[in-house]
Design a protein around this motif. Structure first.
Motif, PDB file in Angstrom:
ATOM      1  N   LEU A 140       0.821  -1.207   0.000  1.00  0.00           N
ATOM      2  CA  LEU A 140       0.000   0.000   0.000  1.00  0.00           C
ATOM      3  C   LEU A 140       0.856   1.258   0.000  1.00  0.00           C
ATOM      4  N   LEU A 141       1.908   1.288   0.811  1.00  0.00           N
ATOM      5  CA  LEU A 141       2.780   2.460   0.850  1.00  0.00           C
ATOM      6  C   LEU A 141       3.480   2.662  -0.488  1.00  0.00           C
ATOM      7  N   ALA A 142       3.987   1.583  -1.068  1.00  0.00           N
ATOM      8  CA  ALA A 142       4.700   1.696  -2.336  1.00  0.00           C
ATOM      9  C   ALA A 142       3.777   2.156  -3.452  1.00  0.00           C
ATOM     10  N   ALA A 143       2.555   1.626  -3.494  1.00  0.00           N
ATOM     11  CA  ALA A 143       1.618   1.988  -4.551  1.00  0.00           C
ATOM     12  C   ALA A 143       1.185   3.444  -4.436  1.00  0.00           C
ATOM     13  N   GLU A 144       0.883   3.885  -3.222  1.00  0.00           N
ATOM     14  CA  GLU A 144       0.421   5.263  -3.051  1.00  0.00           C
ATOM     15  C   GLU A 144       1.537   6.256  -3.369  1.00  0.00           C
ATOM     16  N   ALA A 145       2.758   5.934  -2.958  1.00  0.00           N
ATOM     17  CA  ALA A 145       3.885   6.810  -3.277  1.00  0.00           C
ATOM     18  C   ALA A 145       4.123   6.886  -4.779  1.00  0.00           C
ATOM     19  N   GLU A 146       3.987   5.754  -5.447  1.00  0.00           N
ATOM     20  CA  GLU A 146       4.227   5.698  -6.893  1.00  0.00           C
ATOM     21  C   GLU A 146       3.150   6.438  -7.673  1.00  0.00           C
ATOM     22  N   VAL A 147       1.894   6.259  -7.297  1.00  0.00           N
ATOM     23  CA  VAL A 147       0.785   6.808  -8.079  1.00  0.00           C
ATOM     24  C   VAL A 147       0.508   8.265  -7.737  1.00  0.00           C
ATOM     25  N   THR A 148       0.570   8.618  -6.472  1.00  0.00           N
ATOM     26  CA  THR A 148       0.176   9.965  -6.045  1.00  0.00           C
ATOM     27  C   THR A 148       1.352  10.846  -5.644  1.00  0.00           C
ATOM     28  N   GLY A 149       2.532  10.250  -5.442  1.00  0.00           N
ATOM     29  CA  GLY A 149       3.674  11.022  -4.999  1.00  0.00           C
ATOM     30  C   GLY A 149       3.747  11.226  -3.494  1.00  0.00           C
ATOM     31  N   GLY A 150       2.804  10.687  -2.760  1.00  0.00           N
ATOM     32  CA  GLY A 150       2.783  10.760  -1.296  1.00  0.00           C
ATOM     33  C   GLY A 150       2.141   9.510  -0.753  1.00  0.00           C
ATOM     34  N   ALA A 151       2.221   9.319   0.555  1.00  0.00           N
ATOM     35  CA  ALA A 151       1.663   8.100   1.134  1.00  0.00           C
ATOM     36  C   ALA A 151       1.259   8.354   2.574  1.00  0.00           C
ATOM     37  N   SER A 152       0.211   7.678   3.008  1.00  0.00           N
ATOM     38  CA  SER A 152      -0.209   7.690   4.408  1.00  0.00           C
ATOM     39  C   SER A 152      -0.214   6.263   4.917  1.00  0.00           C
ATOM     40  N   GLN A 153      -0.023   6.103   6.207  1.00  0.00           N
ATOM     41  CA  GLN A 153       0.065   4.765   6.784  1.00  0.00           C
ATOM     42  C   GLN A 153      -1.304   4.112   6.795  1.00  0.00           C
ATOM     43  N   ARG A 154      -1.417   2.972   6.126  1.00  0.00           N
ATOM     44  CA  ARG A 154      -2.694   2.267   6.001  1.00  0.00           C
ATOM     45  C   ARG A 154      -2.775   1.048   6.904  1.00  0.00           C
ATOM     46  N   VAL A 155      -1.638   0.571   7.408  1.00  0.00           N
ATOM     47  CA  VAL A 155      -1.604  -0.549   8.353  1.00  0.00           C
ATOM     48  C   VAL A 155      -1.065  -0.005   9.670  1.00  0.00           C
TER      49      VAL A 155
END
Length: 281
Positions: A140-155
């Motif tokens: 989830l972190l890798a996908a969100e960073a790749e697609v949106t350029g940022g990430a929030s903790q999902r787990v």
């Protein structure tokens, strides 16, 4: 992968308790088929209690996840509000099955659990450890960073197994023991795992969580990453659940005491010079 949660974080309001309860209600509405993991751990804990060979007359189940799977009639208390409304010294056993990971003040709750026990009463708990769902968290972190350029903790962060012995000692328990199991469950697809987590009532309830739904393109990319990095030869994907166990006793004069420093009868240096392991009388 999420970082393990330190027990020093007890002064931080990590979890939204309203959301925790809402997730549990929604999970129960999805039916009983998603409770296999709590049932499995309850069975393992019941086996541990059987090995102790003692009759625990008054039992308190923190979180209510133990008794329903063992057929025992016990008193239950919520785990999430951080308060045990129990008379001091009123319980022979305080037990908790996969509920303590949502507690904001875990050290404080442990102290209360100790106070609830009679002398020589037992505390036993199973909770998720830091490696739990590391595959999902990474994806989830890798996908969100790749697609949106940022990430929030999902787990959510889980406790570190190295802290548990210290936690038991700080709460005043005698004879503390910790150990760990790792359970790997496989799924047809990462979406099946996510559905099961919702059915368990284990959706993200962190205070700092994103209030927006996970975008579909991010979700699909996360599934691709999950399958590519962790997928098995038969096409299924694994999910790791690290289960940590804690046991400790309310102090009592009959319990075994550790030897005082310097009370050994053999000089360690002399024993080593003799080429044999040290022995005590």
């Amino acid at each position: 992968m999420s970082k393990p949660m330190s027990i020093e974080q007890n002064d931080i309001n990590l979890f939204d308790q309203v959301a925790v309860q809402r997730n549990r209600v929604r999970g129960r509405a999805m039916g009983p088929d998603f409770d296999f993991l709590r049932e499995e751990i309850a069975d393992r804990m019941a086996d541990r209690l059987a090995d102790i060979n003692r009759d625990f007359g008054t039992v308190l189940d923190i979180g209510g996840n133990f008794a329903p799977h063992t057929g025992q009639g016990v008193q239950t208390a919520p785990a999430t509000d951080g308060t045990l409304d129990v008379a001091p010294g009123s319980c022979d056993l305080v037990i908790s099955n996969l509920a303590l990971h949502w507690v904001n003040d875990l050290p404080g709750l442990m102290v209360q659990a100790n106070h609830a026990l009679r002398p020589d009463g037992l505390f036993m708990a199973a909770l998720f450890g830091g490696e739990t769902l590391h595959e999902l968290g990474h994806s989830l972190l890798a996908a969100e960073a790749e697609v949106t350029g940022g990430a929030s903790q999902r787990v959510i962060p889980f406790a570190d197994v190295r802290d548990l012995g210290s936690l038991l000692q700080r709460a005043g328990f005698a004879l503390p023991v910790t150990d760990m199991d790792t359970i790997t469950v496989t799924y047809e697809h990462p979406l099946k795992l996510m559905q099961e987590l919702r059915g368990m009532g284990e959706a993200n309830a962190m205070q700092a969580r994103s209030r927006r739904f996970l975008r579909r393109d991010v979700l699909m990319r996360a599934c691709e990453i999950y399958q590519a990095k962790f997928g098995m030869a038969d096409g299924r994907v694994p999910a790791t659940f690290q289960i940590m166990y804690m046991t400790g006793w309310h102090p009592h004069e009959s319990q075994q005491k550790p030897l005082k420093p310097g009370s050994g009868k053999v000089n360690l240096a002399d024993a080593l010079k003799a080429g044999k392991p040290p022995q005590k009388a």
